[in-house]
Every structure is written in structure tokens, then in C-alpha cells.
Design a protein around this motif. Sequence first.
Motif, mmCIF file in Angstrom:
data_model
loop_
_atom_site.group_PDB
_atom_site.id
_atom_site.type_symbol
_atom_site.label_atom_id
_atom_site.label_comp_id
_atom_site.label_asym_id
_atom_site.label_seq_id
_atom_site.Cartn_x
_atom_site.Cartn_y
_atom_site.Cartn_z
ATOM 1 N N PHE A 188 -36.835 5.526 15.882
ATOM 2 C CA PHE A 188 -35.773 6.177 15.124
ATOM 3 C C PHE A 188 -36.058 6.068 13.626
ATOM 4 C CE2 PHE A 188 -33.713 4.445 18.978
ATOM 5 C CZ PHE A 188 -33.323 5.629 19.573
ATOM 6 N N LEU A 189 -35.715 7.119 12.883
ATOM 7 C CA LEU A 189 -35.865 7.138 11.425
ATOM 8 C C LEU A 189 -34.531 7.478 10.774
ATOM 9 C CD1 LEU A 189 -39.166 9.206 11.055
ATOM 10 C CD2 LEU A 189 -38.932 6.723 11.091
ATOM 11 N N ASN A 190 -34.444 7.139 9.487
ATOM 12 C CA ASN A 190 -33.286 7.491 8.653
ATOM 13 C C ASN A 190 -31.971 6.960 9.219
ATOM 14 O OD1 ASN A 190 -35.063 8.965 6.976
ATOM 15 N ND2 ASN A 190 -34.794 10.802 8.207
ATOM 16 N N GLU A 191 -32.026 5.832 9.946
ATOM 17 C CA GLU A 191 -30.810 5.214 10.467
ATOM 18 C C GLU A 191 -30.413 3.982 9.648
ATOM 19 O OE1 GLU A 191 -29.048 6.686 12.581
ATOM 20 O OE2 GLU A 191 -30.518 8.185 13.241
ATOM 21 N N VAL A 192 -31.204 3.658 8.636
ATOM 22 C CA VAL A 192 -30.878 2.564 7.718
ATOM 23 C C VAL A 192 -30.424 3.175 6.405
ATOM 24 C CG1 VAL A 192 -31.784 0.571 6.452
ATOM 25 C CG2 VAL A 192 -32.532 1.000 8.790
ATOM 26 N N SER A 193 -29.314 2.708 5.881
ATOM 27 C CA SER A 193 -28.764 3.271 4.650
ATOM 28 C C SER A 193 -28.528 2.169 3.627
ATOM 29 C CB SER A 193 -27.445 4.011 4.934
ATOM 30 O OG SER A 193 -26.517 3.126 5.535
ATOM 31 N N LYS A 194 -28.402 2.576 2.374
ATOM 32 C CA LYS A 194 -28.181 1.633 1.284
ATOM 33 C C LYS A 194 -26.689 1.399 1.116
ATOM 34 C CE LYS A 194 -29.581 -0.785 -2.329
ATOM 35 N NZ LYS A 194 -28.312 -1.478 -2.547
ATOM 36 N N VAL A 195 -26.293 0.127 1.050
ATOM 37 C CA VAL A 195 -24.915 -0.266 0.746
ATOM 38 C C VAL A 195 -24.960 -1.207 -0.445
ATOM 39 C CG1 VAL A 195 -24.064 0.060 3.095
ATOM 40 C CG2 VAL A 195 -25.024 -2.145 2.428
ATOM 41 N N SER A 196 -23.798 -1.574 -0.942
ATOM 42 C CA SER A 196 -23.748 -2.370 -2.171
ATOM 43 C C SER A 196 -24.462 -3.703 -2.037
ATOM 44 C CB SER A 196 -22.291 -2.604 -2.583
ATOM 45 O OG SER A 196 -21.579 -3.272 -1.546
ATOM 46 N N SER A 197 -24.402 -4.291 -0.847
ATOM 47 C CA SER A 197 -24.987 -5.624 -0.675
ATOM 48 C C SER A 197 -26.428 -5.601 -0.188
ATOM 49 C CB SER A 197 -24.138 -6.425 0.321
ATOM 50 O OG SER A 197 -24.001 -5.717 1.543
ATOM 51 N N GLY A 198 -26.946 -4.435 0.201
ATOM 52 C CA GLY A 198 -28.316 -4.357 0.696
ATOM 53 C C GLY A 198 -28.517 -3.130 1.560
ATOM 54 N N TYR A 199 -29.091 -3.318 2.754
ATOM 55 C CA TYR A 199 -29.317 -2.239 3.702
ATOM 56 C C TYR A 199 -28.421 -2.464 4.920
ATOM 57 C CZ TYR A 199 -33.601 -0.826 1.236
ATOM 58 O OH TYR A 199 -34.503 -0.385 0.306
ATOM 59 N N SER A 200 -28.030 -1.341 5.550
ATOM 60 C CA SER A 200 -27.131 -1.420 6.702
ATOM 61 C C SER A 200 -27.566 -0.403 7.752
ATOM 62 C CB SER A 200 -25.692 -1.147 6.271
ATOM 63 O OG SER A 200 -24.810 -1.198 7.377
ATOM 64 N N THR A 201 -27.388 -0.774 9.034
ATOM 65 C CA THR A 201 -27.713 0.152 10.112
ATOM 66 C C THR A 201 -26.737 -0.043 11.270
ATOM 67 O OG1 THR A 201 -29.440 0.912 11.625
ATOM 68 C CG2 THR A 201 -29.382 -1.444 11.160
ATOM 69 N N LEU A 202 -26.399 1.061 11.923
ATOM 70 C CA LEU A 202 -25.533 1.045 13.105
ATOM 71 C C LEU A 202 -26.419 1.147 14.339
ATOM 72 C CD1 LEU A 202 -22.621 1.195 14.314
ATOM 73 C CD2 LEU A 202 -22.834 3.692 14.174
#
Length: 572
Positions: free
Chosen positions: A132-146
Motif C-alpha cells: 500500500f502507498l500514500n496511506e501515511v499522512s503528516k500530523v502535528s506530532s509526526g506521521y499517522s496511518t489508519l
Amino acid sequence: MRRTAAILLIILTLVSLSTQAIEAEVALQPIASVQRDIKIIKSGIIFMNDTFTLEAPSDSVIMVTEFQVGFQSFLTDERRRFEIWQDNSWKEASYSESNLGDERFHGYEIQLSSPVTLQDGVTLKFRASYLFLNEVSKVSSGYSTLIPVYPAIMYNISNFKLHVLLPSGAEFLEVSSALNFTHVVSEGLWTLEQESEAIGPFTNENATITYAPSQDDEYLLDYEKLGRHVIIKQSSIRVEDTHTIINTGDDINSYHIRIPSNSSNIKAKDGVGPLSVRVEEAGEGEDYVDVFISPRAAFRGGDRWSFTVGYTLSKSEYLTSEEGTSTLTFSVYGFSYYVRELSAVVTLPEGASLVISEPEFSSIKKTGLHSDVFIELGVKLPSEQPKVVITFNQSIVWSVVRPLGLLLIVFGVIGSVYIMRKRRHVEERKPAEVKRLKRSDFLDHYMERLSLLSELEVLERNLEAKEVSRDRYNRRTAEINRRQGELKRILRQLSKAIEVEYPDLVNPLKEVRRAEGEIDRVNDDLRNLEVRLRARRVSRRDYGRRRRDHLRRRSRAVRRIEQALSSIRDEN
């Protein structure tokens, strides 16, 4: 009354038989155990592997002809592979897309070459692997993924285990889920775990994982294209890498890549013109250098950017020759992202012809006396760094004709000059080495200037550390400044002469002047900072911080000059 009782007895008997049939049908379902392993690597690439073990209930026999499996529909798999455990090894299985009957999931049907009968002591193992690609996103504290916790299958899962491995160097922050997770860290790697029992078919549970990425996990990108152009020159190899990327994360003001440590004459450009490049030297034992390219404006989320980085490599490390045949071998390395379109182009020397290429070339294009060999490498992961091998022949006729042609040109020029001199009755001497001498003098004087700048920087550090007296510092600084003034006048004159005689060196000389302008601005800022300190208009702590910033600016400008001088030195 008796008739009514008889009817009720018949109804109860039918209900009992129906219930027993349903229970028998349910009992005929295989018992499923599942192990899900999720691995997140740098740049937001996610691998998911599901291992299914099917067995029949005790004293039962079940025939399996197919197996359906899937995942939540919010995911899109770039790659997939299905395998069956047979003869003590995993064998790839054929598959087709399948409608699982639930729009929350996307499914596949794994097809067996022949039915398998499950009974006591006989089990069936499947493995489903996804990318899978592009399932990690940038959030204020770092990186996040569902991530989805459970796979989508039509059977009950008796035992389930989940392992999630975070990228190397990342730090786990939190997991948001209705389920209980445990987390451990070993040798710098964080692992999250979850175990469950008695999970119903198509259970939909998700978890959001947040982590702080490592320092070298800098960007979230969609890498559309990477093209490597290798140009075989007479004494070196020129490499030009063209990147086309889409930013899926934060704004980028300086883009970081790595190239071989023996690279020289490093430049970057886009469709408009040259781009600013900063190079950090390789550390001890490292086989790469860090290069930072500045876009013309902030590279914002959702934007597409295409640019080219060029650098020169030693020919001897990549090219071998034997009995008139030469072989170029290089790996298409240096990318840490999933590249959707990877390609290579090799420009052969003048008069050379291709013998064979590995991988096989897609086309050959003739441009003047050169041949361009095009190779399509397809979609690649960072771990899949393909090797390109090009074997070519250099024409014997060309190897004779070219030197002879150059010799004739030289004789023609010499003859023309001789005739012109005789006609004008002018006896003047123009050494053949004048141009080279001017360039050599320019480089020698600049090396002296850089050496003096380095000495000045050491003096400033020693003064700050109180390792040299103020008087000694003032005397030596005055001597350096006097010599620097003389060198700048000499270099200015040589620069103008070289620009006339070497038009190809105009851009490196402009880069030298821009860097010199930055050094002059830094020196002015340092003098102003000293004045403000003496006037007590800046604190000692703020003075130290600003002074260090100015000195770093000057060091970067010096490195820019060194790179430009390397270009001037390498230019034929």
C-alpha cells in the motif's frame, strides 16, 4: 384436539430437523487461525502479509476448492501476491477479483489447482501479501496511518495475532483503537501487537497509529518518474537524474538526495534554469554525499515538481574494456521511494555501436555521432535497485579518423595563423598554453584565497575560545585582508579573460561571483554585529548565536565556490 396435537408434533419435528441441519452446516466450516504482519518502512510504504491456516473440526471432513479474502475498501493495493503452502514451500497461486458481498471490503478469490480435503491431521495454509502507498499522512506530532486490524474472510477466526513493525529509527507515540494493543521496543525498532479470539466473519475494526519519523525519513512523496541518463565521455561519466515527484506531505524548501561520494561538478536545474545546490561532504566511511536542492518556491503539498541533478563520476569505476569491447555496469540506486516509472538512457561514445544490453533495450536513437540506448525498468521499490549492463564496440575506423581529423584541423589552424602573421609582418608570440595557464592561474590564486579564508575562520574560533591574543588576531587578520584584496583584483581580471576564452565556464564563474557576494555580505554582517555588541545593543548570548549563523553562511558560500572551481577544473 388429537388432530391439532398431531400438527404441532409435525411442526416441532420439522423445526428440530431444520435446526440440526443448520448446526451441521455451521459445523462444516473450517476453523481459521490468522497471523497478520504489517511492516511500515520509510517514506510511508506499507507491507501487509496475512497467513491463514484452515483445519476441519474434530471428526469432520471438509473439502475446500477456493478461498476468498480481502481488506477494507479505504485501501488501494499497488501490488498483491497469493500463495499456498505445498510440498514444504510456498507456491504462487492464481487469483481473481471477487465480490465479497460487503461493500466495506475489497476481495480476491484464491484458486486451488485441485480440491483439498481437510480432516484430522490435514491443514491448508494460504498467504496473502499486499503493498500500500500514500496511506501515511503528516500530523502535528509526526506521521499517522489508519490500518485495518482483521482481514475480511467469510469464516469465523478462532485465533488472531497482529504484529505491526514501525520504520527503523521511528518512535512510537500512540495508537487509537477500541482494542487493546501492546507495544515493545527492541534495538530501536518499535513493534505493536494485538491478539484476539472468536472473531466473526467480516469484522471491521481499524486502528490509527501515530509515530515520530526518524531524521532521514524526511518527506511523504508520490514518485511519478525517475530517469537516469548516463553519458560516456572521453575521460569521465556524466550522470543526469531527472526526478518527477508529487508532494503528499508538508511544504519543502530544500530537497535532500544522496549521490555517490566520488561525485564532482554537481549541478541541478529545472525547466526554467539552474537551481541552487548545497553539498555536504561525506563522513568517514560513507559512500555517499548529501545534496540539497532548493526549488524556486516552496514545494507545497499536492504540487508536482520535475528537476534534474547532474554529477560527474570516474570512468574507471564503471567501465571495463577488453579487445575492442567496452562494458558499462551501473546500478540505478539512490531512491528511497516507490518509483512508478523508472528508466535509464545510456549515451555511447562517438562512433560506438551497441553489442548487448541487460535488461534488454526498448529503443536506440541516433543523434549525430552518438547512440542513445533507452531501457525501461518499470515500477520499483527502494530495495529493487536494478543493475544495467551495456556492452558496446568502438569503431576502429572512427578511432583512427577522429584523431586524424583533429590533427588536420590543428595543422590547418597553425597554417592559417602562420600565413596571417607573414602577411601582416607581425612578429608576435602567442603560446598555445595561454588559455590553460590563465585557467591554472585562476585556480591557483583561488586556492590561496580559500586557504586564507580557512585560516581566518580558525583565527576567529581561537579568539572566541581565548586561544589566541587579541593583538595576534588583529595583526594576522590585517595581513590576510591585505592579501585578500590583492587576490580579488587578480581574480577579477583573470575571470574576465577566462569568460571570453571559455564561454562554457560562464555559469561556474557566475556562481563564484554570487558566492563571493554572499561572503562580502556575511563579513559586513559580522562587522555590524561587533559594533552592536560594543554598543550593548545585543546580548552576549544573542551575539554568539547570530555570529555562529553568519559563520555557517560563510562556510556554505565557500563550499559553493569549491564546487564551482571543481566544475572549472573538470571542464574540457
